[in-house]
Write a protein that holds these residues in place. Sequence first.
Motif, mmCIF file in Angstrom:
data_model
loop_
_atom_site.group_PDB
_atom_site.id
_atom_site.type_symbol
_atom_site.label_atom_id
_atom_site.label_comp_id
_atom_site.label_asym_id
_atom_site.label_seq_id
_atom_site.Cartn_x
_atom_site.Cartn_y
_atom_site.Cartn_z
ATOM 1 N N ILE A 106 -5.547 -5.728 -1.387
ATOM 2 C CA ILE A 106 -4.972 -4.929 -0.306
ATOM 3 C C ILE A 106 -5.949 -3.849 0.156
ATOM 4 O O ILE A 106 -5.575 -2.883 0.803
ATOM 5 C CB ILE A 106 -3.627 -4.298 -0.727
ATOM 6 C CG1 ILE A 106 -3.807 -3.425 -1.964
ATOM 7 C CG2 ILE A 106 -2.581 -5.383 -0.960
ATOM 8 C CD1 ILE A 106 -2.613 -2.532 -2.235
ATOM 9 N N ARG B 571 1.464 -0.936 7.531
ATOM 10 C CA ARG B 571 1.248 -1.228 6.106
ATOM 11 C C ARG B 571 2.302 -0.640 5.168
ATOM 12 O O ARG B 571 2.040 -0.396 3.989
ATOM 13 C CB ARG B 571 -0.154 -0.785 5.660
ATOM 14 C CG ARG B 571 -1.225 -1.501 6.480
ATOM 15 C CD ARG B 571 -2.501 -1.662 5.706
ATOM 16 N NE ARG B 571 -3.437 -2.472 6.495
ATOM 17 C CZ ARG B 571 -4.698 -2.669 6.161
ATOM 18 N NH1 ARG B 571 -5.176 -2.126 5.057
ATOM 19 N NH2 ARG B 571 -5.461 -3.412 6.910
ATOM 20 N N ILE B 574 2.673 -2.826 2.161
ATOM 21 C CA ILE B 574 1.700 -2.684 1.075
ATOM 22 C C ILE B 574 1.856 -1.331 0.386
ATOM 23 O O ILE B 574 1.859 -1.229 -0.837
ATOM 24 C CB ILE B 574 0.267 -2.845 1.629
ATOM 25 C CG1 ILE B 574 0.024 -4.308 1.986
ATOM 26 C CG2 ILE B 574 -0.755 -2.347 0.632
ATOM 27 C CD1 ILE B 574 -1.334 -4.567 2.585
ATOM 28 N N VAL B 589 -2.942 -7.739 7.590
ATOM 29 C CA VAL B 589 -2.110 -7.980 6.416
ATOM 30 C C VAL B 589 -1.639 -9.431 6.421
ATOM 31 O O VAL B 589 -1.238 -9.957 7.464
ATOM 32 C CB VAL B 589 -0.891 -7.033 6.435
ATOM 33 C CG1 VAL B 589 0.039 -7.343 5.276
ATOM 34 C CG2 VAL B 589 -1.336 -5.588 6.387
#
Lengths: 196, 616
Positions: A106, B571, B574, B589
């Motif tokens: 990530i 995000r 995440i 992503v």
Amino acid sequence: MNIKRLIIVAVGGQGNLLASKVLGEAACRQEIPVRMSEIHGMAQRGGVVESAMIFGDAQSTIISDGEADIMVGFEPLETLRAIKKCNSKSTVITSTSPLPPFTAAIGKGVYPDMESIKSMIRQRVGRLITLDANVLAKEAGSELSVNIVLLGALIAVDVLPVTADSVQEAIRETTKKSFAEINLKAFDLGRAAVKA
Amino acid sequence: MHKLLTDKPGEKAFLLGNEAIARGAIEAGLGFASTYPGTPSSEISANFFQISRESDLYFEYSTNEKVALEVAAAAANSGVRSMCIMKHVGVNVAADALMTLAYVGVRGGLVILTADDPFMFSSQNEQDNRYYGKLSGLPILEPSSGEEAKEMVDHAFDLSERLQEPVLLRTTTRINHSTSPVIFGKIRKPVTKGDFAKDPFNYVTVPAVSRKLHVKLLKNYETALELSNSSSYNFIEGNGSFGIICNGVSYNYVKDAVRDLDVENKIKILRIGFSHPMPNALIQKFLQGCQKALVVEEGEPYMEEAVKSAAQEKGFTNPINGKGPDLFSRLFEFDPGMVRAKIASYFGFAYAPAAPVDLTGIPDLPQRPPNLCAGCSHRAMFYAVNKAAEGIPNIRPTDIGCYTLGFLPPLSTGDFLICMGSSVGTGCGFSKATNKKVISYIGDSTFFHSGIPGLINAVFNNHDITLVILDNHTTAMTGHQPHPGVDMQELKLEGFNRVSIESVVKGIGVGHVAMIRPYNIKKSIAAIREALAYKGVSVVIAQQSCVLMDKSLKKLRGKPFCVSDRCKNHRNCINDLGCPAFYVEGSAVRINAALCTGCGVCAQICPEHAIVPVKD
Ligand code: SF4
Ligand code: SF4
């Protein structure tokens, strides 16, 4: 008998424990004394799985830093991380297919590039052998055979006293019937990759 | 047939230490076994569970270690050879039963396995359970390998029956989780039913009876001491003028070191395998003419203390060492290289240590910490709690299970943990001693294990706490063992009942109880908010089975999700949720369809509604 120490590192789910089991069974067939230990605390939750195997007349089941004769890494970053187990004479075999840990996946950590991983390992040990085990496993018929591809490479470098014949027998005996053919092919591809 | 039931004496098998132990018990004619699962002991009981489905062996997963020991104590006192298996900290839970069972004793053999965990590979502490031998007065046996463990189990049963008291078999992780060739012995036919001969003046521990029983225990101790002095598990090897006293896995490291250093003619070794009572007379014999002695043991200086006191009795003044700043540590586990180096420096042997590769120049590598599985319902629940508790100052005691991992970023939920069930009890304390709201987490199996008394306490003392019960229908962390809340019929296992967590909670008199499905984020947040607003004890039960278990039972039905081009790169998925199925490609992503279980949680929290099911 000369003692040989092997470390296998992998990421949970890569089948490291099955590979070491097959290798252990193969050694037993040849009456080679063998002991192994494994740490797989949270293997199924994405952690690192490490097994140590000791062939010959030793009683310990773990391997201290600097004392592995040979190391097989199923994932390049983990091979590099475990390099402290090796010394300047050790042989290292690593797959080059990365499985980035979540932080790196990530973008919160940097996964080193493959060439620098290889050179960091190569500079420090006696011999480095690299192969893309995922590609070979797919070629054999299943991505799940990565472990057996690497087992093939391990046997081909001839550091351990275990023979290809006994590993093949152990594969037939230990892995599921439907899977044995694929695994035997994976084993051959792993061996060929090293010999080439 | 289960491989550990193979009736082929002499056959060699490559067995995990825990399998060897289970096989040893089967060979000894085990009739009865009970446990609460705990790493590194779990594979012993997992094998017993399977074996019990195809043989006369009675096996049960008990609600906790204390109950397991009580169950086994009754079986042993009915004349049935019994075994009770637990991890080291489990013995703390069972200790109340253990201490007085030591007085009462047993008729049929009872072996209590304690699996210690030096280095805490999967435990909250690394306590040395050999002290339980001293505390209870019971014998302890300690193997150095899986092969020896198998034999020792058999011997432990004989010893238990001879002394008419339980015997502790102590292992460490490297015994339980090492694999080596083991030779099968004969299987003794088990006796699975016995009878209990009433004898209240020896069984009902009122003070007058216990006074008598304590005298008996001490007499037994004397017999055990003689047996320890003559035990084949306490043996001397070699005849050098330097001595090494060692036990368990340390013995292996010592043996290898003495060979590697080529000092076999200089060193004699005393291996202790019967470690309570310590073999005083044998130790004195060993120390005779020993210029210097080194005690090699992981954990506490348990043997060192005994060796020093044995030496003192005889007036020996030669140095005896073990733990110390330049010698061995009480911390963590040992390894062969370290033991070799300490032996060389202590006795002054020449030694060139192996040179590990130089690590300078290798950058910090991204860590690979364990993580809740993709689609784990705990992640959904933690996300919901984080949202619901925003702006409310709070403390979140957590408990033991996969969900402990919630304390790691990005969820960062979990503030305090000491032992099984502690989230509820400590929650009570935090609620009174601070002005903060308390949100405690506990798993279903842990709730049955030791959460219930804490919850009753909370209701009785009127504490202001919200308990979130993470009910995933299994004991996930240790390998998916059942517990009283599991629907065993669904698993096609007959002969069980089911205890409803909801009924227990309601029966206790909790004022506010909510049942939720954690994958439904909006409803979950609302339910938690409501519970937090309630003054007093509130309980939220989050029901969703463990995805890893569902996957292995082939029950996963969800379709994977993917990130569509509506994504504006906020995000949240995440940064706030952190499901491991996510990855970043370039700056986009993405979801790894092979990992995604289709729980749909990320889709609910995406502000752009950009996460959608994959189209076929
Ligand atoms: S095993 Fe089950 S409970 Fe544990 S992290 Fe995975 S999904 Fe969650
Ligand atoms: S739907 Fe989202 S949160 Fe659930 S497993 Fe897939 S990626 Fe993870």
